[in-house]
Scaffold this motif. Structure first.
Motif, PDB file in Angstrom:
ATOM      1  N   GLN A  42       0.755  -1.144   0.150  1.00 21.18           N
ATOM      2  CA  GLN A  42      -0.067   0.045   0.034  1.00 21.18           C
ATOM      3  C   GLN A  42       0.858   1.119  -0.067  1.00 21.18           C
ATOM      4  O   GLN A  42       0.503   2.236  -0.722  1.00 21.18           O
ATOM      5  N   THR A  43       2.044   1.136   0.486  1.00 24.60           N
ATOM      6  CA  THR A  43       2.974   2.456   0.758  1.00 24.60           C
ATOM      7  C   THR A  43       3.162   2.972  -0.670  1.00 24.60           C
ATOM      8  O   THR A  43       3.288   3.900  -1.046  1.00 24.60           O
ATOM      9  N   TRP A  44       3.597   1.613  -1.491  1.00 25.31           N
ATOM     10  CA  TRP A  44       4.231   1.826  -2.582  1.00 25.31           C
ATOM     11  C   TRP A  44       3.013   2.559  -3.697  1.00 25.31           C
ATOM     12  O   TRP A  44       3.182   3.344  -4.301  1.00 25.31           O
ATOM     13  N   PHE A  45       1.697   2.107  -3.541  1.00 25.88           N
ATOM     14  CA  PHE A  45       0.623   2.720  -4.364  1.00 25.88           C
ATOM     15  C   PHE A  45       0.373   3.901  -4.068  1.00 25.88           C
ATOM     16  O   PHE A  45       0.189   4.693  -4.807  1.00 25.88           O
ATOM     17  N   LEU A  46       0.378   4.181  -2.758  1.00 29.19           N
ATOM     18  CA  LEU A  46      -0.008   5.692  -2.227  1.00 29.19           C
ATOM     19  C   LEU A  46       1.158   6.522  -2.852  1.00 29.19           C
ATOM     20  O   LEU A  46       0.685   7.737  -3.106  1.00 29.19           O
TER      21      LEU A  46
ATOM     22  N   MET B 205       0.966  -7.670  -9.473  1.00 27.75           N
ATOM     23  CA  MET B 205       1.700  -7.109 -10.727  1.00 27.75           C
ATOM     24  C   MET B 205       0.966  -6.254 -11.701  1.00 27.75           C
ATOM     25  O   MET B 205       1.667  -5.707 -11.992  1.00 27.75           O
ATOM     26  N   GLN B 206      -0.226  -6.783 -11.910  1.00 34.89           N
ATOM     27  CA  GLN B 206      -0.967  -5.892 -12.834  1.00 34.89           C
ATOM     28  C   GLN B 206      -0.951  -4.493 -12.289  1.00 34.89           C
ATOM     29  O   GLN B 206      -1.067  -3.518 -13.272  1.00 34.89           O
ATOM     30  N   MET B 207      -1.688  -4.328 -11.012  1.00 36.39           N
ATOM     31  CA  MET B 207      -1.998  -3.090 -10.694  1.00 36.39           C
ATOM     32  C   MET B 207      -0.507  -2.118 -10.459  1.00 36.39           C
ATOM     33  O   MET B 207      -0.794  -1.154 -10.365  1.00 36.39           O
ATOM     34  N   MET B 208       0.715  -2.826 -10.266  1.00 32.64           N
ATOM     35  CA  MET B 208       1.856  -1.997 -10.063  1.00 32.64           C
ATOM     36  C   MET B 208       2.204  -1.581 -11.353  1.00 32.64           C
ATOM     37  O   MET B 208       2.910  -0.495 -11.632  1.00 32.64           O
ATOM     38  N   ASP B 209       1.796  -1.993 -12.777  1.00 36.68           N
ATOM     39  CA  ASP B 209       2.014  -1.542 -13.950  1.00 36.68           C
ATOM     40  C   ASP B 209       0.929  -0.454 -14.144  1.00 36.68           C
ATOM     41  O   ASP B 209       1.138   0.406 -15.170  1.00 36.68           O
ATOM     42  N   ASN B 210      -0.261  -0.554 -13.495  1.00 36.11           N
ATOM     43  CA  ASN B 210      -1.306   0.786 -13.719  1.00 36.11           C
ATOM     44  C   ASN B 210      -2.105   0.697 -12.435  1.00 36.11           C
ATOM     45  O   ASN B 210      -3.236   0.502 -12.221  1.00 36.11           O
TER      46      ASN B 210
ATOM     47  N   LEU C 102       8.558   1.471   3.194  1.00 35.85           N
ATOM     48  CA  LEU C 102       8.350   0.897   4.331  1.00 35.85           C
ATOM     49  C   LEU C 102       6.986   1.167   4.963  1.00 35.85           C
ATOM     50  O   LEU C 102       6.656   2.159   5.148  1.00 35.85           O
ATOM     51  N   LYS C 103       6.444   0.160   5.840  1.00 41.12           N
ATOM     52  CA  LYS C 103       5.312   0.573   6.787  1.00 41.12           C
ATOM     53  C   LYS C 103       5.790  -0.104   8.048  1.00 41.12           C
ATOM     54  O   LYS C 103       6.141  -1.186   8.313  1.00 41.12           O
ATOM     55  N   ILE C 104       5.957   1.035   9.124  1.00 41.02           N
ATOM     56  CA  ILE C 104       6.641   0.583  10.333  1.00 41.02           C
ATOM     57  C   ILE C 104       5.365   0.212  11.448  1.00 41.02           C
ATOM     58  O   ILE C 104       4.431   0.978  11.386  1.00 41.02           O
ATOM     59  N   PHE C 105       5.841  -0.779  12.238  1.00 41.55           N
ATOM     60  CA  PHE C 105       4.950  -1.212  13.369  1.00 41.55           C
ATOM     61  C   PHE C 105       5.746  -0.833  14.654  1.00 41.55           C
ATOM     62  O   PHE C 105       6.774  -1.508  14.614  1.00 41.55           O
ATOM     63  N   THR C 106       5.482   0.014  15.789  1.00 45.73           N
ATOM     64  CA  THR C 106       6.216   0.172  16.856  1.00 45.73           C
ATOM     65  C   THR C 106       5.295  -0.679  17.972  1.00 45.73           C
ATOM     66  O   THR C 106       4.192  -0.293  18.086  1.00 45.73           O
ATOM     67  N   SER C 107       6.018  -1.425  18.788  1.00 46.75           N
ATOM     68  CA  SER C 107       5.359  -1.933  20.155  1.00 46.75           C
ATOM     69  C   SER C 107       6.356  -1.617  21.390  1.00 46.75           C
ATOM     70  O   SER C 107       7.501  -1.712  21.052  1.00 46.75           O
TER      71      SER C 107
ATOM     72  N   GLN D 155       6.640  -3.855   8.585  1.00 37.96           N
ATOM     73  CA  GLN D 155       5.372  -4.674   8.569  1.00 37.96           C
ATOM     74  C   GLN D 155       5.364  -5.469   7.033  1.00 37.96           C
ATOM     75  O   GLN D 155       6.048  -4.992   6.286  1.00 37.96           O
ATOM     76  N   GLN D 156       4.371  -6.334   6.961  1.00 33.13           N
ATOM     77  CA  GLN D 156       4.121  -7.190   5.769  1.00 33.13           C
ATOM     78  C   GLN D 156       3.631  -6.033   4.834  1.00 33.13           C
ATOM     79  O   GLN D 156       3.062  -5.128   5.148  1.00 33.13           O
ATOM     80  N   GLY D 157       3.992  -6.240   3.470  1.00 38.56           N
ATOM     81  CA  GLY D 157       3.300  -5.172   2.637  1.00 38.56           C
ATOM     82  C   GLY D 157       4.315  -4.260   2.093  1.00 38.56           C
ATOM     83  O   GLY D 157       4.231  -3.482   1.182  1.00 38.56           O
ATOM     84  N   SER D 158       5.583  -4.351   2.995  1.00 40.24           N
ATOM     85  CA  SER D 158       6.539  -3.474   2.485  1.00 40.24           C
ATOM     86  C   SER D 158       7.516  -3.862   1.215  1.00 40.24           C
ATOM     87  O   SER D 158       7.340  -5.264   1.372  1.00 40.24           O
ATOM     88  N   ILE D 159       8.121  -3.123   0.601  1.00 45.93           N
ATOM     89  CA  ILE D 159       8.927  -3.409  -0.371  1.00 45.93           C
ATOM     90  C   ILE D 159      10.281  -3.279   0.019  1.00 45.93           C
ATOM     91  O   ILE D 159      10.627  -1.892   0.395  1.00 45.93           O
TER      92      ILE D 159
END
Length: 332
Positions: A82-86, A117-122, A264-269, A293-297
């Motif tokens: 999501q961070t990449w898409f945003l 993969m398709q959405m990263m192209d568009n 990166l998407k960060i989670f702090t605990s 977190q998961q979903g980070s590239i």
């Protein structure tokens, strides 16, 4: 074959497994890679000895044994970066309704690999991408009937709520969205060909045969956060890769990564000692830790296996904070 690091004895080849899990009952939260590592370590101690499990944990921390894990994922789906898409939306000009696109991105926590993969192209077409997984929090209302326990008819029942995590697959049919609750999950395991990891793989297979229950969260006594293993399969396609960027699937404690290129998407605990009779020790100064977190590239610096690390717990000399998140090669 993808190779990670050289252990004290030899360079090990890495194998990848997908462990299919079936949810029994309800969820309070999706188990992360740390919780899964703890469950597997407990399983190893249960089927062998506690000393063997402790030795395994120490070897993972010291990188004598390679073990990486993903979070629990809806089967057939991967976390959306999501961070990449945003960031792509922020940098794009001429988007008619950016808020609508932001909402569509945030709704899609998981999609299948081909869709990602398709959405990263568009990226601007992501709001038309189906199916996807949506995760949201809710509450169950429970009543504790103390009057039945103590035989006192006049005693009022105690009402309380239990947090619940709802995982739904969203599909489009006839122009309308249809939702169904997800009960099939999986996690990925990266393992070397050493004796200890081979032993763990065999124990996972034995637990599957015996239909052993895995309690991966609180309130298991109420039937929540309980799983059984459906299957374990080798996934050679993932191991045989020379990718330069990776989709993070677990809780990563970063070691050698390129922070400038990564998304990166960060989670702090805050971590504190926990004791069964009294719960969390509030008087003890906690250990604050930030994970990726998961979903980070992730762009590793060198071997992908050195992107993450495990660190010693400050509260228990026999415990570690597991940070070897499983990373999926992005060959596109």
């Amino acid at each position: 074959m993808l190779r990670y690091w050289e252990s004290e004895c030899h360079m090990e080849e890495i194998r990848t497994y997908k462990v299919g899990m079936k949810l029994k009952g309800r969820l309070t939260q999706l188990p992360d890679s740390q919780k899964i590592f703890g469950a597997l370590t407990y399983l190893l101690g249960e089927y062998t000895t506690s000393e063997n499990a402790g030795s395994f944990v120490a070897d993972v921390k010291e990188r004598k044994v390679f073990c990486s894990l993903s979070d629990m994922l809806p089967e057939g789906f991967l976390p959306v970066p999501q961070t990449w898409f945003l960031d792509c939306v922020d940098k794009s000009d001429g988007i008619a309704e950016p808020k609508k696109l932001y909402k569509a991105i945030k709704q899609r926590q998981y999609m299948d690999e081909n869709k990602i993969m398709q959405m990263m192209d568009n990226p601007q077409q992501i709001e038309n991408s189906y199916p996807y997984i949506s995760v949201y929090n809710s509450h169950q209302i429970h009543a504790s009937l103390e009057s039945l326990q103590y035989g006192l008819p006049g005693l009022d029942p105690e009402i309380y709520s239990v947090p619940e995590c709802i995982v739904e697959e969203v599909r489009i049919s006839g122009g309308r969205e249809e939702r169904s609750q997800v009960t099939d999950f999986c996690f990925y395991l990266g393992a070397d060909k050493g004796e200890k990891m081979e032993q763990l793989i065999q124990i996972i297979k034995k637990a599957q045969e015996q239909e052993r229950l895995f309690f991966l969260g609180a309130r298991s006594s109420q039937g929540m956060n309980t799983f059984v293993i459906k299957d374990i399969t080798a996934v050679s396609r993932i191991s045989e890769s020379n990718a330069v960027r990776y989709l993070n699937l677990g809780m990563l404690l970063p070691d050698k990564i390129d922070f400038n290129k990564s998304y990166l998407k960060i989670f702090t605990s805050e971590r504190r000692p926990f004791h069964m009779p009294g719960g969390w020790e509030k008087d003890v100064c906690g250990q604050v830790v930030s994970f990726i977190q998961q979903g980070s590239i992730i762009y590793p610096l060198g071997d992908p296996g050195s992107a993450g690390k495990c660190i010693q717990s400050v509260f228990d000399e026999n415990a570690i904070l597991f940070g070897n998140a499983f990373m999926l090669p992005m060959n596109y």
